[in-house]
Design a protein around this motif. Structure first.
Motif, PDB file in Angstrom:
ATOM      1  N   HIS A 139      -9.152  45.398  11.206  1.00 17.73           N
ATOM      2  CA  HIS A 139      -8.602  44.372  10.310  1.00 17.73           C
ATOM      3  C   HIS A 139      -7.088  44.416  10.334  1.00 17.73           C
ATOM      4  O   HIS A 139      -6.487  45.480  10.436  1.00 17.73           O
ATOM      5  CB  HIS A 139      -9.111  44.574   8.883  1.00 17.73           C
ATOM      6  CG  HIS A 139     -10.583  44.444   8.774  1.00 17.73           C
ATOM      7  ND1 HIS A 139     -11.219  43.228   8.804  1.00 17.73           N
ATOM      8  CD2 HIS A 139     -11.553  45.380   8.689  1.00 17.73           C
ATOM      9  CE1 HIS A 139     -12.532  43.429   8.716  1.00 17.73           C
ATOM     10  NE2 HIS A 139     -12.748  44.725   8.653  1.00 17.73           N
ATOM     11  N   GLN A 144      -8.038  36.481   6.864  1.00 20.47           N
ATOM     12  CA  GLN A 144      -9.255  36.030   7.531  1.00 20.47           C
ATOM     13  C   GLN A 144      -8.924  34.787   8.350  1.00 20.47           C
ATOM     14  O   GLN A 144      -7.953  34.089   8.071  1.00 20.47           O
ATOM     15  CB  GLN A 144     -10.348  35.682   6.509  1.00 20.47           C
ATOM     16  CG  GLN A 144     -10.814  36.860   5.684  1.00 20.47           C
ATOM     17  CD  GLN A 144     -12.050  36.501   4.877  1.00 20.47           C
ATOM     18  OE1 GLN A 144     -13.120  36.980   5.210  1.00 20.47           O
ATOM     19  NE2 GLN A 144     -11.914  35.680   3.853  1.00 20.47           N
ATOM     20  N   ASP A 197      -7.963  34.791   2.241  1.00 16.03           N
ATOM     21  CA  ASP A 197      -7.868  36.235   2.454  1.00 16.03           C
ATOM     22  C   ASP A 197      -8.779  37.008   1.505  1.00 16.03           C
ATOM     23  O   ASP A 197      -9.376  36.447   0.600  1.00 16.03           O
ATOM     24  CB  ASP A 197      -6.429  36.698   2.202  1.00 16.03           C
ATOM     25  CG  ASP A 197      -5.411  35.932   3.023  1.00 16.03           C
ATOM     26  OD1 ASP A 197      -5.747  35.514   4.146  1.00 16.03           O
ATOM     27  OD2 ASP A 197      -4.285  35.753   2.534  1.00 16.03           O
ATOM     28  N   PHE A 198      -8.839  38.314   1.723  1.00 15.43           N
ATOM     29  CA  PHE A 198      -9.420  39.221   0.739  1.00 15.43           C
ATOM     30  C   PHE A 198      -8.486  40.413   0.637  1.00 15.43           C
ATOM     31  O   PHE A 198      -7.574  40.572   1.443  1.00 15.43           O
ATOM     32  CB  PHE A 198     -10.865  39.628   1.066  1.00 15.43           C
ATOM     33  CG  PHE A 198     -11.027  40.508   2.271  1.00 15.43           C
ATOM     34  CD1 PHE A 198     -11.063  41.889   2.142  1.00 15.43           C
ATOM     35  CD2 PHE A 198     -11.181  39.971   3.538  1.00 15.43           C
ATOM     36  CE1 PHE A 198     -11.233  42.714   3.244  1.00 15.43           C
ATOM     37  CE2 PHE A 198     -11.354  40.777   4.647  1.00 15.43           C
ATOM     38  CZ  PHE A 198     -11.384  42.145   4.501  1.00 15.43           C
ATOM     39  N   ALA A 222     -12.095  39.213  -3.634  1.00 13.18           N
ATOM     40  CA  ALA A 222     -12.398  38.230  -2.601  1.00 13.18           C
ATOM     41  C   ALA A 222     -13.043  37.009  -3.225  1.00 13.18           C
ATOM     42  O   ALA A 222     -13.725  37.107  -4.243  1.00 13.18           O
ATOM     43  CB  ALA A 222     -13.349  38.834  -1.559  1.00 13.18           C
ATOM     44  N   ASP A 223     -12.821  35.881  -2.598  1.00 13.03           N
ATOM     45  CA  ASP A 223     -13.551  34.677  -2.940  1.00 13.03           C
ATOM     46  C   ASP A 223     -14.792  34.715  -2.055  1.00 13.03           C
ATOM     47  O   ASP A 223     -14.732  34.414  -0.863  1.00 13.03           O
ATOM     48  CB  ASP A 223     -12.696  33.447  -2.646  1.00 13.03           C
ATOM     49  CG  ASP A 223     -13.343  32.181  -3.146  1.00 13.03           C
ATOM     50  OD1 ASP A 223     -14.584  32.143  -3.224  1.00 13.03           O
ATOM     51  OD2 ASP A 223     -12.608  31.233  -3.456  1.00 13.03           O
ATOM     52  N   LEU A 224     -15.900  35.147  -2.629  1.00 14.50           N
ATOM     53  CA  LEU A 224     -17.096  35.433  -1.831  1.00 14.50           C
ATOM     54  C   LEU A 224     -17.694  34.190  -1.178  1.00 14.50           C
ATOM     55  O   LEU A 224     -18.420  34.300  -0.189  1.00 14.50           O
ATOM     56  CB  LEU A 224     -18.130  36.160  -2.687  1.00 14.50           C
ATOM     57  CG  LEU A 224     -17.655  37.531  -3.201  1.00 14.50           C
ATOM     58  CD1 LEU A 224     -18.720  38.173  -4.074  1.00 14.50           C
ATOM     59  CD2 LEU A 224     -17.262  38.446  -2.059  1.00 14.50           C
ATOM     60  N   GLU A 225     -17.375  33.005  -1.704  1.00 10.26           N
ATOM     61  CA  GLU A 225     -17.856  31.781  -1.059  1.00 10.26           C
ATOM     62  C   GLU A 225     -17.198  31.594   0.304  1.00 10.26           C
ATOM     63  O   GLU A 225     -17.695  30.855   1.136  1.00 10.26           O
ATOM     64  CB  GLU A 225     -17.569  30.559  -1.936  1.00 10.26           C
ATOM     65  CG  GLU A 225     -18.463  30.462  -3.146  1.00 10.26           C
ATOM     66  CD  GLU A 225     -18.248  29.155  -3.894  1.00 10.26           C
ATOM     67  OE1 GLU A 225     -18.157  28.100  -3.231  1.00 10.26           O
ATOM     68  OE2 GLU A 225     -18.165  29.207  -5.117  1.00 10.26           O
ATOM     69  N   TRP A 252     -16.144  34.315   2.286  1.00 14.84           N
ATOM     70  CA  TRP A 252     -16.177  35.586   3.011  1.00 14.84           C
ATOM     71  C   TRP A 252     -16.408  35.260   4.475  1.00 14.84           C
ATOM     72  O   TRP A 252     -17.391  34.614   4.832  1.00 14.84           O
ATOM     73  CB  TRP A 252     -17.296  36.459   2.459  1.00 14.84           C
ATOM     74  CG  TRP A 252     -17.372  37.808   3.094  1.00 14.84           C
ATOM     75  CD1 TRP A 252     -18.290  38.219   4.016  1.00 14.84           C
ATOM     76  CD2 TRP A 252     -16.515  38.925   2.853  1.00 14.84           C
ATOM     77  NE1 TRP A 252     -18.047  39.517   4.370  1.00 14.84           N
ATOM     78  CE2 TRP A 252     -16.960  39.981   3.672  1.00 14.84           C
ATOM     79  CE3 TRP A 252     -15.409  39.125   2.040  1.00 14.84           C
ATOM     80  CZ2 TRP A 252     -16.340  41.224   3.690  1.00 14.84           C
ATOM     81  CZ3 TRP A 252     -14.796  40.369   2.055  1.00 14.84           C
ATOM     82  CH2 TRP A 252     -15.268  41.400   2.874  1.00 14.84           C
ATOM     83  N   ASP A 253     -15.494  35.666   5.343  1.00 14.78           N
ATOM     84  CA  ASP A 253     -15.538  35.270   6.750  1.00 14.78           C
ATOM     85  C   ASP A 253     -15.485  36.499   7.660  1.00 14.78           C
ATOM     86  O   ASP A 253     -14.681  36.567   8.564  1.00 14.78           O
ATOM     87  CB  ASP A 253     -14.361  34.323   7.046  1.00 14.78           C
ATOM     88  CG  ASP A 253     -14.473  33.657   8.409  1.00 14.78           C
ATOM     89  OD1 ASP A 253     -15.587  33.533   8.921  1.00 14.78           O
ATOM     90  OD2 ASP A 253     -13.426  33.269   8.961  1.00 14.78           O
ATOM     91  N   GLN A 254     -16.345  37.467   7.374  1.00 12.94           N
ATOM     92  CA  GLN A 254     -16.421  38.674   8.183  1.00 12.94           C
ATOM     93  C   GLN A 254     -17.759  38.693   8.913  1.00 12.94           C
ATOM     94  O   GLN A 254     -18.697  38.019   8.512  1.00 12.94           O
ATOM     95  CB  GLN A 254     -16.266  39.920   7.308  1.00 12.94           C
ATOM     96  CG  GLN A 254     -14.930  40.004   6.594  1.00 12.94           C
ATOM     97  CD  GLN A 254     -13.770  40.022   7.571  1.00 12.94           C
ATOM     98  OE1 GLN A 254     -13.693  40.876   8.438  1.00 12.94           O
ATOM     99  NE2 GLN A 254     -12.866  39.062   7.447  1.00 12.94           N
ATOM    100  N   VAL A 305     -20.752  41.447   2.633  1.00 16.90           N
ATOM    101  CA  VAL A 305     -19.847  42.284   1.828  1.00 16.90           C
ATOM    102  C   VAL A 305     -20.376  43.710   1.693  1.00 16.90           C
ATOM    103  O   VAL A 305     -19.635  44.671   1.866  1.00 16.90           O
ATOM    104  CB  VAL A 305     -19.623  41.665   0.431  1.00 16.90           C
ATOM    105  CG1 VAL A 305     -18.774  42.579  -0.430  1.00 16.90           C
ATOM    106  CG2 VAL A 305     -18.975  40.302   0.548  1.00 16.90           C
TER     107      VAL A 305
END
Length: 144
Positions: free
Chosen positions: A44, A68, A73-74, A87-90, A92-94, A98
């Motif tokens: 990361h 991201q 971001d997170f 994080a804005d879990l909606e 999440w771009d990993q 999570v």
């Protein structure tokens, strides 16, 4: 003759993204340097800025920020005892959900903490290998 309201169409909601918000997820991570190192070890890009960019221009200040690809971001924010994932879990771009991301991060953080401690105590890591079950085996020695 009475008042008759004109029929109104219901507003269309299809395709509208609901308002999102930052979530805080507790961790047991306490050392910012080991956290930054673990994130870097996992590939990361830790940002120099501490602003976590959210959806729709909603930003949040954190202690550690990770960029991201999607522009949202997170990061991690110190709560006085540990660092919480923010994080804005909606968005999440990993590559991992999570929970799995945090599991990998905790493992790398633990490895880095052990390596730092052994070095500080005068030990030298002879070997470090990952076993078939994912367990990490470290062999460290110290000459008297």
């Amino acid at each position: 003759s009475g008042f008759v309201p004109a029929p109104r169409a219901m507003p269309r909601t299809r395709g509208v993204v609901s308002m999102s918000h930052f979530s805080n997820i507790k961790t047991q991570l306490k050392d910012e340097n080991n956290l930054r190192t673990a994130l870097t070890d996992l590939g990361h890009k830790v940002l120099e800025t501490t602003t976590v960019r959210g959806y729709g221009g909603k930003d949040l200040e954190a202690d550690v920020a990770i960029q991201q690809e999607n522009g949202v971001d997170f990061g991690f924010k110190f709560n006085g005892q540990t660092y919480e994932l923010v994080a804005d879990l909606e968005f999440w771009d990993q590559s991992s959900p999570v929970e799995l991301f945090l599991e990998k991060l905790n493992k790398q953080y633990a490895i880095n903490t052990i390596l730092e401690t052994t070095q500080r105590e005068g030990f030298q890591v002879e070997t470090q290998k990952v076993l078939a079950d994912g367990t990490v085996e470290l062999v460290a020695t110290r000459w008297a």
